[in-house]
Design a protein around this motif. Structure first.
Motif, PDB file in Angstrom:
ATOM      1  N   HIS A 167     -28.976  -8.875 -20.647  1.00 55.21           N
ATOM      2  CA  HIS A 167     -28.275  -8.854 -19.359  1.00 55.21           C
ATOM      3  C   HIS A 167     -28.279  -7.467 -18.728  1.00 55.21           C
ATOM      4  CE1 HIS A 167     -24.780  -6.764 -21.016  1.00 55.21           C
ATOM      5  NE2 HIS A 167     -24.822  -7.577 -22.055  1.00 55.21           N
ATOM      6  N   GLY A 168     -27.688  -7.366 -17.553  1.00 58.24           N
ATOM      7  CA  GLY A 168     -27.711  -6.133 -16.790  1.00 58.24           C
ATOM      8  C   GLY A 168     -26.505  -5.235 -17.013  1.00 58.24           C
ATOM      9  N   LEU A 169     -26.509  -4.102 -16.340  1.00 64.82           N
ATOM     10  CA  LEU A 169     -25.442  -3.109 -16.416  1.00 64.82           C
ATOM     11  C   LEU A 169     -24.121  -3.716 -15.946  1.00 64.82           C
ATOM     12  CD1 LEU A 169     -24.753  -0.065 -16.843  1.00 64.82           C
ATOM     13  CD2 LEU A 169     -25.279   0.258 -14.403  1.00 64.82           C
ATOM     14  N   PHE A 170     -23.031  -3.396 -16.665  1.00 65.70           N
ATOM     15  CA  PHE A 170     -21.667  -3.869 -16.388  1.00 65.70           C
ATOM     16  C   PHE A 170     -21.476  -5.361 -16.670  1.00 65.70           C
ATOM     17  CE2 PHE A 170     -22.208  -0.464 -13.015  1.00 65.70           C
ATOM     18  CZ  PHE A 170     -21.484   0.512 -13.682  1.00 65.70           C
ATOM     19  N   ASP A 171     -22.509  -6.054 -17.111  1.00 63.69           N
ATOM     20  CA  ASP A 171     -22.435  -7.505 -17.299  1.00 63.69           C
ATOM     21  C   ASP A 171     -22.225  -7.820 -18.782  1.00 63.69           C
ATOM     22  OD1 ASP A 171     -22.468 -10.169 -16.646  1.00 63.69           O
ATOM     23  OD2 ASP A 171     -24.486 -10.186 -15.821  1.00 63.69           O
ATOM     24  N   SER A 172     -22.347  -9.084 -19.135  1.00 67.68           N
ATOM     25  CA  SER A 172     -22.277  -9.517 -20.531  1.00 67.68           C
ATOM     26  C   SER A 172     -23.162 -10.736 -20.684  1.00 67.68           C
ATOM     27  CB  SER A 172     -20.832  -9.849 -20.924  1.00 67.68           C
ATOM     28  OG  SER A 172     -20.394 -11.020 -20.243  1.00 67.68           O
ATOM     29  N   ALA A 173     -23.279 -11.248 -21.894  1.00 66.47           N
ATOM     30  CA  ALA A 173     -24.151 -12.393 -22.142  1.00 66.47           C
ATOM     31  C   ALA A 173     -23.709 -13.617 -21.357  1.00 66.47           C
ATOM     32  CB  ALA A 173     -24.185 -12.704 -23.641  1.00 66.47           C
ATOM     33  N   ARG A 174     -22.412 -13.738 -21.085  1.00 66.90           N
ATOM     34  CA  ARG A 174     -21.977 -14.924 -20.347  1.00 66.90           C
ATOM     35  C   ARG A 174     -22.395 -14.876 -18.876  1.00 66.90           C
ATOM     36  NH1 ARG A 174     -15.365 -14.475 -20.214  1.00 66.90           N
ATOM     37  NH2 ARG A 174     -15.160 -12.677 -18.835  1.00 66.90           N
ATOM     38  N   GLY A 175     -22.879 -13.715 -18.427  1.00 65.43           N
ATOM     39  CA  GLY A 175     -23.375 -13.624 -17.059  1.00 65.43           C
ATOM     40  C   GLY A 175     -24.634 -14.439 -16.821  1.00 65.43           C
ATOM     41  N   TRP A 176     -25.290 -14.868 -17.912  1.00 62.20           N
ATOM     42  CA  TRP A 176     -26.460 -15.735 -17.764  1.00 62.20           C
ATOM     43  C   TRP A 176     -26.059 -17.141 -17.345  1.00 62.20           C
ATOM     44  CZ3 TRP A 176     -30.978 -13.480 -17.485  1.00 62.20           C
ATOM     45  CH2 TRP A 176     -31.214 -12.302 -18.190  1.00 62.20           C
ATOM     46  N   ARG A 177     -24.757 -17.437 -17.393  1.00 58.17           N
ATOM     47  CA  ARG A 177     -24.226 -18.764 -17.042  1.00 58.17           C
ATOM     48  C   ARG A 177     -24.917 -19.852 -17.849  1.00 58.17           C
ATOM     49  NH1 ARG A 177     -22.718 -18.191 -10.582  1.00 58.17           N
ATOM     50  NH2 ARG A 177     -21.596 -16.201 -10.827  1.00 58.17           N
ATOM     51  N   ASP A 178     -25.539 -20.827 -17.213  1.00 56.06           N
ATOM     52  CA  ASP A 178     -26.076 -21.953 -17.983  1.00 56.06           C
ATOM     53  C   ASP A 178     -27.544 -21.787 -18.351  1.00 56.06           C
ATOM     54  OD1 ASP A 178     -27.169 -22.304 -15.466  1.00 56.06           O
ATOM     55  OD2 ASP A 178     -26.922 -24.479 -15.467  1.00 56.06           O
ATOM     56  N   LEU A 179     -28.138 -20.598 -18.103  1.00 56.24           N
ATOM     57  CA  LEU A 179     -29.553 -20.422 -18.426  1.00 56.24           C
ATOM     58  C   LEU A 179     -29.846 -20.616 -19.919  1.00 56.24           C
ATOM     59  CD1 LEU A 179     -32.398 -19.778 -17.426  1.00 56.24           C
ATOM     60  CD2 LEU A 179     -31.886 -17.349 -17.740  1.00 56.24           C
ATOM     61  N   PRO A 180     -29.033 -20.079 -20.842  1.00 56.69           N
ATOM     62  CA  PRO A 180     -29.322 -20.331 -22.257  1.00 56.69           C
ATOM     63  C   PRO A 180     -29.353 -21.819 -22.597  1.00 56.69           C
ATOM     64  CG  PRO A 180     -27.750 -18.541 -22.047  1.00 56.69           C
ATOM     65  CD  PRO A 180     -27.901 -19.145 -20.680  1.00 56.69           C
ATOM     66  N   GLN A 181     -28.433 -22.582 -22.004  1.00 58.30           N
ATOM     67  CA  GLN A 181     -28.411 -24.022 -22.269  1.00 58.30           C
ATOM     68  C   GLN A 181     -29.645 -24.711 -21.687  1.00 58.30           C
ATOM     69  OE1 GLN A 181     -25.677 -22.315 -21.142  1.00 58.30           O
ATOM     70  NE2 GLN A 181     -24.545 -22.345 -23.061  1.00 58.30           N
ATOM     71  N   ARG A 182     -30.071 -24.259 -20.523  1.00 56.81           N
ATOM     72  CA  ARG A 182     -31.288 -24.818 -19.924  1.00 56.81           C
ATOM     73  C   ARG A 182     -32.497 -24.577 -20.827  1.00 56.81           C
ATOM     74  NH1 ARG A 182     -31.851 -25.811 -14.317  1.00 56.81           N
ATOM     75  NH2 ARG A 182     -29.885 -25.748 -13.166  1.00 56.81           N
ATOM     76  N   LEU A 183     -32.604 -23.374 -21.339  1.00 44.79           N
ATOM     77  CA  LEU A 183     -33.726 -23.037 -22.206  1.00 44.79           C
ATOM     78  C   LEU A 183     -33.671 -23.838 -23.503  1.00 44.79           C
ATOM     79  CD1 LEU A 183     -33.763 -19.157 -21.701  1.00 44.79           C
ATOM     80  CD2 LEU A 183     -35.353 -20.808 -20.718  1.00 44.79           C
ATOM     81  N   ALA A 184     -32.462 -24.012 -24.038  1.00 45.64           N
ATOM     82  CA  ALA A 184     -32.327 -24.787 -25.268  1.00 45.64           C
ATOM     83  C   ALA A 184     -32.717 -26.241 -25.034  1.00 45.64           C
ATOM     84  CB  ALA A 184     -30.889 -24.700 -25.780  1.00 45.64           C
ATOM     85  N   ARG A 185     -32.323 -26.786 -23.882  1.00 48.30           N
ATOM     86  CA  ARG A 185     -32.691 -28.172 -23.593  1.00 48.30           C
ATOM     87  C   ARG A 185     -34.197 -28.321 -23.403  1.00 48.30           C
ATOM     88  NH1 ARG A 185     -27.784 -28.086 -20.539  1.00 48.30           N
ATOM     89  NH2 ARG A 185     -28.895 -27.680 -18.597  1.00 48.30           N
ATOM     90  N   ALA A 186     -34.868 -27.223 -23.044  1.00 45.57           N
ATOM     91  CA  ALA A 186     -36.327 -27.254 -22.903  1.00 45.57           C
ATOM     92  C   ALA A 186     -37.027 -27.021 -24.238  1.00 45.57           C
ATOM     93  CB  ALA A 186     -36.779 -26.199 -21.886  1.00 45.57           C
ATOM     94  N   GLY A 187     -36.255 -26.928 -25.327  1.00 48.99           N
ATOM     95  CA  GLY A 187     -36.846 -26.814 -26.647  1.00 48.99           C
ATOM     96  C   GLY A 187     -37.058 -25.402 -27.135  1.00 48.99           C
ATOM     97  N   MET A 188     -36.338 -24.434 -26.581  1.00 52.90           N
ATOM     98  CA  MET A 188     -36.532 -23.041 -26.980  1.00 52.90           C
ATOM     99  C   MET A 188     -35.312 -22.520 -27.730  1.00 52.90           C
ATOM    100  SD  MET A 188     -38.054 -21.576 -23.380  1.00 52.90           S
ATOM    101  CE  MET A 188     -38.648 -22.813 -22.217  1.00 52.90           C
ATOM    102  N   ALA A 189     -35.558 -21.716 -28.752  1.00 52.86           N
ATOM    103  CA  ALA A 189     -34.475 -20.988 -29.406  1.00 52.86           C
ATOM    104  C   ALA A 189     -34.093 -19.809 -28.516  1.00 52.86           C
ATOM    105  CB  ALA A 189     -34.912 -20.498 -30.778  1.00 52.86           C
ATOM    106  N   VAL A 190     -32.798 -19.532 -28.417  1.00 49.64           N
ATOM    107  CA  VAL A 190     -32.312 -18.501 -27.500  1.00 49.64           C
ATOM    108  C   VAL A 190     -31.387 -17.548 -28.247  1.00 49.64           C
ATOM    109  CG1 VAL A 190     -31.074 -18.034 -25.353  1.00 49.64           C
ATOM    110  CG2 VAL A 190     -32.447 -20.115 -25.581  1.00 49.64           C
TER     111      VAL A 190
END
Length: 398
Positions: A167-190
């Protein structure tokens, strides 16, 4: 819209509590009635907990891996038509997964194959990733298959290996919002860590190089696809230089270290904010949409506790609106495929700096998006990381 507190319903006759195995909606994300908010593991099943009304998730009150008791609050949300009481306390809604409009999906613990032992979380991960559990070696007690065992298989990891989100400056991992879940649903480890000095990380780092030193030991084994936003993009390049052939590809989103200028008002505003209102003004330059008062207060408290170290980091990155690091020459020397995504309405960094990138870097512009184009076009990021797109021709432009 009004504030509502969601509480955990009874999901089985003997259930008194459940463990959160996965959040599928991130704070700040909108959802529709029937969308799955989270998955929980009870004593017998893994159950999807759906939304009973359209809304926006304000806060996750229970983290992944934590246990929530029956009738205990697990989320703060905003729902259309909900009215907060005069006292200011949010009304409470119990989520009922048996509602016909949004049935829960349970994964039985009972063995699907003779002799197969797998945890409910492992079965849920296998179902999402299309993994055949009979082919997964179990590392748990008595050979039981765990969720981590499933994530290590090709069906989840994909041919490009694990996707690491920085993630970016001043942010955190939760700033990715639902992108990790999208990637996981596409069959990728995140793997989406909080960078040192950010989010829940207790590490301190005042340079990008120090960040790389701290991040490296925690990276997954094997091949990696690095996705970095803003400061995370610069960090991704530094990690790629160290990891060499382990890097399958790079996706850089509005990366720092490209171009000359950076918005000094944003940097100064973030470091000087003393009130939620001042923080909100600085964050508005990201074009990320509104934040709840509770989330603003939480972010302000975290920012204030780390202001000294963040100030040192910022001064090494920029001075009077000018970036102090240029990584374009480093990109020229990197071997894996590289894609850069930028929004044409970015108010933090100049998207037109893409003109100075090496010819082999594929550029993808998201029209009208601000500094967070991955939130406007998450499908673009997912598509670039799909195994079949791992060998996109160099020099592409879109």
């Amino acid at each position: 819209m009004g504030g509502v507190t969601l509480t955990l319903p009874r999901l089985g006759e003997t259930m008194e509590e459940a463990r959160v195995t996965a959040w599928l909606v991130a704070p700040g994300s909108a959802y529709r009635r029937g969308d799955v908010l989270m998955e929980v593991e009870t004593d017998k099943t893994v159950v999807e907990v759906p939304a009973m009304a359209d809304g926006v998730l304000v806060a996750q009150l229970v983290a992944e891996g934590e246990t929530v008791a029956l009738d205990q609050p697990f989320a703060e949300v905003e729902e259309a038509g909900a009215q907060a009481p005069a006292t200011g306390a949010a009304p409470t809604r119990e989520v009922q997964p048996e509602t016909p409009a949004a049935p829960a999906v349970a994964v039985p613990v009972a063995e699907g194959h003779a002799g197969l032992r797998a945890s409910p979380a492992a079965r849920a991960a296998a179902r999402r990733g299309g993994v055949d559990l009979t082919l997964v070696p179990g590392t748990g007690r008595n050979g039981r298959i765990t969720a981590e065992d499933v994530r290590g298989q090709g069906g989840i990891s994909g041919r490009a290996g694990t996707v690491v989100l920085l993630h970016g400056l001043f942010d955190s991992a939760r700033g990715w919002r639902d992108l990790p879940q999208r990637l996981a649903r596409a069959g990728m480890a995140v793997h989406a860590p909080d960078l040192p000095g950010h989010g829940l990380s207790t590490d301190r780092a005042e340079t990008v190089e120090a960040m790389a030193d701290l991040i490296l030991p925690g990276l997954p084994a094997g091949r990696i696809a690095l996705v970095g936003h803003s400061l995370g993009g610069l960090l991704a390049v530094r990690l790629a230089q160290r990891l060499g052939p382990r890097i399958a590809r790079l996706v850089l989103i509005a990366p720092a270290g490209v171009g000359a200028r950076i918005n000094a008002d944003f940097l100064d505003g973030m470091l000087a904010a003393e009130t939620p209102a001042a923080l909100a003004r600085a964050l508005s330059l990201l074009d990320a949409g509104p934040m709840s008062d509770s989330l603003l207060a939480e972010e302000l408290s975290r920012l204030q506790s780390r202001r000294e170290a963040l100030g040192h980091l910022v001064r090494r990155l920029a001075h009077q609106g000018m970036q102090q690091i240029d990584m374009t020459a480093d990109l020229e020397r990197l071997a894996p495929p590289i894609s850069v995504i930028w929004g044409t309405a970015d108010r933090i960094l100049d998207w037109q700096s893409v003109a100075g990138l090496p010819a082999h870097v594929a550029i993808h512009l998201v029209r009208g998006a601000g500094h967070l184009p991955h939130l406007v076009a998450p499908g673009l990021v997912t598509g670039l990381l799909e195994p079949e797109n791992a060998s996109i021709a160099r020099g592409g432009r879109s």
